[in-house]
Motif scaffolding. Structure first.
Motif, PDB file in Angstrom:
ATOM      1  N   LEU A 163      -9.155   5.819  20.134  1.00 46.79           N
ATOM      2  CA  LEU A 163      -9.836   7.054  20.507  1.00 46.79           C
ATOM      3  C   LEU A 163     -10.822   7.496  19.420  1.00 46.79           C
ATOM      4  O   LEU A 163     -11.116   8.685  19.280  1.00 46.79           O
ATOM      5  CB  LEU A 163      -8.815   8.166  20.762  1.00 46.79           C
ATOM      6  CG  LEU A 163      -7.835   7.954  21.926  1.00 46.79           C
ATOM      7  CD1 LEU A 163      -6.921   9.158  22.086  1.00 46.79           C
ATOM      8  CD2 LEU A 163      -8.574   7.682  23.228  1.00 46.79           C
ATOM      9  N   THR A 164     -11.352   6.551  18.686  1.00 44.23           N
ATOM     10  CA  THR A 164     -12.342   6.869  17.658  1.00 44.23           C
ATOM     11  C   THR A 164     -13.554   7.567  18.268  1.00 44.23           C
ATOM     12  O   THR A 164     -14.101   7.108  19.280  1.00 44.23           O
ATOM     13  CB  THR A 164     -12.801   5.584  16.940  1.00 44.23           C
ATOM     14  OG1 THR A 164     -11.673   4.985  16.290  1.00 44.23           O
ATOM     15  CG2 THR A 164     -13.876   5.881  15.908  1.00 44.23           C
ATOM     16  N   ASP A 165     -13.962   8.686  17.677  1.00 45.46           N
ATOM     17  CA  ASP A 165     -15.145   9.451  18.099  1.00 45.46           C
ATOM     18  C   ASP A 165     -15.047   9.972  19.533  1.00 45.46           C
ATOM     19  O   ASP A 165     -16.070  10.284  20.156  1.00 45.46           O
ATOM     20  CB  ASP A 165     -16.424   8.625  17.932  1.00 45.46           C
ATOM     21  CG  ASP A 165     -16.748   8.351  16.474  1.00 45.46           C
ATOM     22  OD1 ASP A 165     -16.551   9.261  15.656  1.00 45.46           O
ATOM     23  OD2 ASP A 165     -17.185   7.234  16.159  1.00 45.46           O
ATOM     24  N   CYS A 166     -13.846  10.048  20.068  1.00 44.82           N
ATOM     25  CA  CYS A 166     -13.676  10.610  21.419  1.00 44.82           C
ATOM     26  C   CYS A 166     -13.573  12.132  21.359  1.00 44.82           C
ATOM     27  O   CYS A 166     -13.114  12.694  20.365  1.00 44.82           O
ATOM     28  CB  CYS A 166     -12.412  10.056  22.082  1.00 44.82           C
ATOM     29  SG  CYS A 166     -12.562   8.357  22.652  1.00 44.82           S
ATOM     30  N   VAL A 167     -14.003  12.783  22.425  1.00 46.32           N
ATOM     31  CA  VAL A 167     -13.869  14.230  22.563  1.00 46.32           C
ATOM     32  C   VAL A 167     -13.020  14.504  23.794  1.00 46.32           C
ATOM     33  O   VAL A 167     -13.342  14.051  24.895  1.00 46.32           O
ATOM     34  CB  VAL A 167     -15.239  14.918  22.702  1.00 46.32           C
ATOM     35  CG1 VAL A 167     -15.053  16.418  22.927  1.00 46.32           C
ATOM     36  CG2 VAL A 167     -16.092  14.675  21.460  1.00 46.32           C
TER      37      VAL A 167
END
Length: 313
Positions: A163-167
């Protein structure tokens, strides 16, 4: 999420029920001015309030999506064969062994995708807006840079997902699982994580803004550069966890425990000024057996925390 679109939909549903802004405000325990800001598109209700609105206005979360197609309407033709959105997966990049990795073809918005199987898919910078994704399986999925807004994601499985850089904003993630999930610069904004489980996870530069973390469970986690801003942490157990450069600012900390935890360069700050209410809340926080550096110790001592069973490192 389009705030003006959400606002117009709140207005439309409210007027269908012949309800005034003041009457709606009373139902969700906010001021009429707050409802006015929502309807003008100046702000958004948080996920808890949004869920309340769906019940009061007799709509579901999909109603607030920009894409209001149903699952049946989301059927497309690929090579002459009808498939639903959940089935539209194509072959993506080839790895070193020559095996093609699956990659999502389209955005998934405004759809009923409860209990869908997304395990292991590659879905970079995709958009999941206003969909039902409850009990969906995202385990092992590569979701780098993707956006999840206004979704029902209760009991979703993110074990081992990237979930890297997920919003993840204005979404209900209660009872979801984050076992060994990669959480780097991930942002949880105005979302509900009540009873969610974070096991063996390292949270790096993660932001949890105005998020409901009551009864969220953390086990064997490391928090590095994490910002808990205006989040509800009441009753959360951080026992045995490690905190490096973490900010607990403006949050509700009543009955939080850090028993046996390690805290280095950790900051605690109240909303606006140190009120008697904040002092009382800090006194309910337990640090028994915790280890902390001198600066963290001094900051907590200055706001009245009970540090009688703390070891300085």
């Amino acid at each position: 999420m389009n705030t003006k679109m959400i606002g117009s939909k709140i207005t439309e549903a409210r007027k269908k029920l012949s309800m005034s802004q003041a009457e709606l405000a009373k139902h969700v325990f906010v001021s009429p001015q707050a409802v006015g800001k929502w309807e003008r598109g100046e702000s958004l209700p948080d996920i808890i309030t949004l869920n309340q609105l769906t019940k009061i206005l007799d709509v579901d979360l999909n109603y607030f999506s920009e894409y209001l197609q149903s699952r049946d309407e989301a059927v497309h033709k690929i090579d002459g064969n009808a498939t639903t959105e959940a089935d539209q997966i194509i072959q993506g990049s080839t790895d070193a062994s020559g095996i093609r990795e699956p990659e999502l073809l389209i955005n998934f918005s405004g759809s009923n995708l409860a209990k869908s199987d997304f395990a292991g898919v590659i879905a970079h910078k995709r958009k999941f807006y206003g969909s039902s994704l409850s009990e969906s399986d995202f385990s092992g999925a590569d979701l780098v840079g993707s956006t999840f807004t206004g979704n029902d994601m209760r009991k979703a499985n993110f074990d081992g997902a990237n979930l890297t850089d997920c919003v993840l904003s204005v979404s209900d993630l209660s009872e979801s699982s984050f076992n060994e999930t990669i959480l780097v610069r991930t942002e949880f904004n105005k979302s509900g994580l009540a009873q969610a489980k974070f096991n063996n996870a390292k949270l790096t530069n993660v932001k949890l803004i105005k998020t409901d973390l009551t009864k969220t469970m953390f086990e064997n986690c490391v928090f590095e550069g994490v910002d808990f801003d205006y989040s509800d942490l009441r009753g959360v157990s951080f026992d045995g966890q490690t905190f490096l450069g973490v900010k607990f600012h403006n949050g509700a900390l009543n009955e939080v425990t850090f028993i046996g935890a390690t805290l280095k360069n950790v900051s605690f700050r109240s909303t606006f000024a140190l009120t008697n209410r904040y002092y009382r809340a800090i006194k309910t926080v337990r640090f028994d057996g915790a280890m902390m550096d001198k600066l963290t110790y001094a900051a907590l001592k200055g706001i009245g925390a009970d540090l009688s069973k703390v070891t300085m490192i």
